[in-house]
Design an enzyme around this catalytic site. Structure first.
Site, PDB file in Angstrom:
ATOM      1  N   HIS A 263       0.815  -1.225   0.000  1.00 37.43           N
ATOM      2  CA  HIS A 263       0.000   0.000   0.000  1.00 37.43           C
ATOM      3  C   HIS A 263       0.833   1.253   0.000  1.00 37.43           C
ATOM      4  CE1 HIS A 263      -3.022  -2.746   2.123  1.00 37.43           C
ATOM      5  NE2 HIS A 263      -2.872  -3.022   0.857  1.00 37.43           N
TER       6      HIS A 263
ATOM      7  N   CYS B 204      -3.748  -3.551 -19.677  1.00 36.21           N
ATOM      8  CA  CYS B 204      -3.630  -2.644 -18.530  1.00 36.21           C
ATOM      9  C   CYS B 204      -2.519  -3.029 -17.570  1.00 36.21           C
ATOM     10  CB  CYS B 204      -4.960  -2.543 -17.792  1.00 36.21           C
ATOM     11  SG  CYS B 204      -5.517  -4.104 -17.092  1.00 36.21           S
TER      12      CYS B 204
HETATM   13  C1  PEP Z   1      -2.136  -7.347 -14.170  1.00 33.24           C
HETATM   14  O1  PEP Z   1      -2.058  -8.435 -13.615  1.00 33.24           O
HETATM   15  O2  PEP Z   1      -1.498  -7.057 -15.196  1.00 33.24           O
HETATM   16  C2  PEP Z   1      -2.995  -6.282 -13.637  1.00 33.24           C
HETATM   17  C3  PEP Z   1      -3.205  -5.169 -14.292  1.00 33.24           C
HETATM   18  O3  PEP Z   1      -3.535  -6.470 -12.412  1.00 33.24           O
HETATM   19  P1  PEP Z   1      -2.742  -6.329 -11.041  1.00 33.24           P
HETATM   20  O4  PEP Z   1      -1.429  -5.666 -11.359  1.00 33.24           O
HETATM   21  O5  PEP Z   1      -3.614  -5.518 -10.155  1.00 33.24           O
HETATM   22  O6  PEP Z   1      -2.598  -7.749 -10.613  1.00 33.24           O
END
Ligand code: PEP
Ligand code: MG
Length: 756
Positions: free
Chosen positions: A370, A683
């Site tokens: 966090h 993403c």
């Molecule tokens: C990912 O796994 O690429 C993603 C965007 O989710 P997180 O980073 O929150 O696991």
């Protein structure tokens, strides 16, 4: 053992004599000479020597009783060399009845030590750093016992404090240095990019102990008990504070607290040090020093974690004894604070005045912690997992933090500082250029249009929408508000929160991802599984489908909050189409519920999925028929594709997202989505790196969602590129057996003037 041993009373007397000696007059050298004399006499040893650390990790004989005086300031041992060097290297005591037969023994003829057979030495430790070694030797083959080792360690600690407080080394010996005074370059793990230079501020500054030696052990024991009690109630109060939040922290404190209650040995050792003549605070610190030294020996992560809990607890106890406070509580900070800490919670970080905060360096930390998320939101450069940074850095020292390259430079030289200043200026100039790009379209030279969006997880992230010119939030990680509470937030408070997101986003679209907890993202109120591989364990949609009320309430809140506006919602960690269908059915049930109650529907509801588990790729046709959109989570997708922990520093750089394997995989996804006309986003972190983004655009991705700071660089790249040409080139390379296509692609891009 026939020799007189130092009982508690004897140790106390010795400490008192040492203290009086230090308080008296004379040069540092004279006082050191007397010190070794007193110790030798008290410990019934023929030799007592003090070696101190010189720059370059060299131990120099500073004073001796019993060895030849000509060896003083001449005899030098590298750390690791000989028995003395061994004690320093491992920061642990050594007691040998027959030292010379030990394979590590290094004979130094100038000392005349060949006639002394037994040796007992202890490190002179302060704050986890080895300042030197204190050793006694005897002619006989003497077996030193535990008690004597303890006594010598206590003496060494008093010496360390005196050395540090300068009362031992007045001028001209003040030239004494520890190894740590040289510039040091330390590597860690990138937690947030950015360059900064400033002064070290210890988040939990080392407690200053004003008095080491006590007259009345009973009184000290009383003080210790009272402080332990105050600490107990403070921890209880902390645990009771519902608003304090932060799951991990709570849990850690709770565990530490529990373990503490069980760890009588720890309190027992503090009690023994008090009996030996130390004040309560000196006794706690004495045990702290041991703990730190033990930590350096331990490689098992679980044990290290426990030991560092004990260290935290010791720090707390010290503060209760001395009344000292943390840096934030104490105030009066420099203008260019670089915070140094073992670990830190987000609330603690927010205690600091943002205007003074330049960077953060942690001994622990992970990109998903966090505090790292908050630091990113605030744009504070941050490097984690910097080994022993707390011990190596001293308050107020100059420090450079290079977040991008995950490097920390302690005590940088003038030239290094200038070079970094130049880099900081260049970076600022680049940022200014990106600001100028804000209102220009995200379109390539050959007319390929892209949607550049940002990832968010905190309300504060939404403030980046306007300045970056991003067209929306491509990924809103909803778990953070769940993690900073001590109970599951009810529907009403979730509605408030999602409404606030919509309000702050204005007209920009927001893609909400449902809870992705589990793994290292723990909720204090939800019993988590103890999976051996938490990233592949009971997390995200797996929890949601097993505990459907959690997901239903979240979806209900999202539907209510988005009334009149479109709702885009997607699920994390979907591994097969059946899971997607089950999750989607829950959304439909909530929509029915909404209708049954006559409540306003969102303007549109689009239900999509993250694609971050490779198995789903072999069900793409079925998936694309059912999903309204797909968002590739490359962080997890790549970790599962290559079986490579995304947080591992060792493996970082071993497999490349620009490898033929990864790119073929991504090309397959892009082709399938394009063929069926399903909107596709990426993403994960790779979307925010210009070269990687170029490859993605070349493969057909048209929506990229990234950290806010990346929007400028990616747009700059896009506007300078001919995507059609890159696509033809990249596709022609996908069959190659290379480990990575990074070099070829970068060269191709540079040759064509693409801004990387
Ligand atoms: C990912 O796994 O690429 C993603 C965007 O989710 P997180 O980073 O929150 O696991
Ligand atoms: Mg993920």
């Amino acid at each position: 053992m026939s020799q007189a041993s130092l009982g508690p009373g004897g140790a106390r007397r010795l400490l008192k004599r040492l203290r009086d000696l230090m308080a008296g007059g004379g040069t540092g050298q004279e006082r050191l000479n007397q010190t070794v004399r007193i110790i030798a006499a008290d410990m019934v040893a023929e030799v007592c020597s003090i070696y101190l650390m010189r720059p370059g990790e060299v131990l120099e004989l500073f004073a001796t009783q019993g060895l030849k005086q000509e060896a003083v300031h001449k005899t030098r041992l590298a750390v690791g060399e000989g028995l003395i060097g061994d004690i320093a290297a491992h920061a642990r005591p050594l007691a040998l009845a027959d030292a010379q037969s030990n394979p590590n023994f290094a004979y130094k003829p100038e000392t005349g030590e060949e006639i002394f057979h037994s040796l007992m030495g202890v490190p002179i430790l302060r704050g986890g750093r080895v300042l030197g070694v204190l050793a006694v030797q005897n002619r006989s083959f003497r077996e030193y016992d535990e008690e004597e080792i303890e006594a010598l360690q206590t003496i060494a600690m008093v010496l360390a404090e005196l050395a540090a407080s300068d009362s031992l080394f007045g001028p001209p010996e003040a030239a004494l240095e520890t190894v740590a005074l040289l510039p040091e370059r330390l590597e860690g793990l990138k937690l947030n990019e950015g360059l900064a230079m400033g002064r070290v501020v210890m988040h939990q500054p080392r407690v200053t102990i004003r008095q080491m030696v006590a007259e009345d052990p009973a009184r000290e024991r009383g003080r210790l008990e009272a402080a332990v009690e105050r600490m107990h109630s403070a921890i209880d109060a902390l645990l009771a504070r519902a608003d304090l939040g932060h799951a991990g922290e709570h849990r850690e404190i709770l565990e530490t607290y529990r373990m503490f209650a069980e760890d009588r040995g720890w309190l027992g050792r503090i009690g023994e040090a008090i009996n030996a003549g130390l004040t309560a605070e000196a006794a706690v610190q004495r045990v702290q020093d041991d703990t730190r030294a033990r930590m350096q020996q331990v490689s098992d992560p679980y044990l290290r974690e426990r030991l560092s809990d004990l260290e935290d607890l010791g720090n707390r106890l010290l503060r209760h004894l001395t009344g000292d406070r943390t840096a934030a509580q104490a105030g009066a900070l420099p203008d260019d604070v670089v915070l140094v800490a073992r670990s830190m919670g987000p609330a603690e970080l927010l205690d600091y005045d943002r205007r003074r905060l330049r960077a953060i360096v942690l001994e622990e930390g992970s990109p998903t912690a966090h505090v790292a998320i908050v630091a990113r939101a605030l744009g504070i450069p941050m490097v984690g997992r910097v080994k022993d940074i707390q011990a190596r850095a001293a308050p107020d020292e100059r420090i450079i933090v290079d977040g991008e390259n995950a490097i920390v430079v302690l005590r940088p030289s003038e030239e290094v500082r200038e070079a970094f200043q130049a880099a900081i200026r260049a970076r600022a100039a680049r940022q200014a250029k990106y600001v100028a790009l804000r209102d220009l379209p995200a379109v390539s030279r050959d007319g390929v249009q892209a949607e550049l969006m940002i990832n968010a997880g905190l309300l504060i992230d939404l403030d980046h929408l306007a300045p970056t010119g991003a067209v929306g939030i491509g990924l809103y990680r909803t778990e953070i508000p769940f993690m900073v509470r001590s109970a599951f937030p009810d529907v009403a408070s979730q509605v408030d929160f999602y409404r606030e997101i919509y309000t702050r986003a204005g007209d920009a679209p927001v893609v909400f991802r449902t809870l992705d907890v589990g793994g290292d993202k723990r909720l204090p109120y939800l019993e988590m599984a103890d999976d051996e591989n938490p990233a592949m364990g009971w997390r995200a949609i797996r929890i949601a489908l097993d505990r459907p009320m959690m997901l239903r309430q979240q979806v209900r809140a999202l539907l209510l909050a988005s009334a009149g506006r479109p709702l885009d919602v997607m699920f994390p960690m979907i591994a097969d189409v059946a899971e997607f269908a089950a999750a989607r059915a829950l959304v439909d049930r909530e929509l029915d519920r909404l209708a049954a109650r006559g409540l306003a529907r969102p303007a549109a509801v689009r239900v999509g999925t993250m694609l971050e588990v490779p198995s789903l790729v072999w069900q793409l046709p079925a998936l694309l028929e059912r999903a309204d959109f797909v968002s590739v989570g490359s962080n997890d997708l790549m970790q599962f594709l290559f079986a490579c922990d995304r947080g591992s520093t060792r493996l970082a750089g071993r497999y490349d997202v620009l490898s033929p394997a990864a790119l073929c995989f991504l090309a397959g996804i892009a082709d399938a989505a394009a063929a069926r006309g399903v909107p596709l986003t990426l993403c994960g972190e790779m979307a925010g790196r210009p070269l990687e983004a170029l490859a993605l655009l070349a493969l057909g991705f048209r929506r990229l969602s990234m950290a806010p700071n990346s929007v400028g660089p990616v747009k700059d790249m896009l506007r300078s590129a001919d995507i059609g040409a890159v696509a033809a080139y990249l596709r022609s390379l996908l069959h190659l057996p290379d480990r990575s296509l990074r070099g070829r692609l970068a060269a191709f891009a540079r040759d064509r003037g693409i801004a990387l």
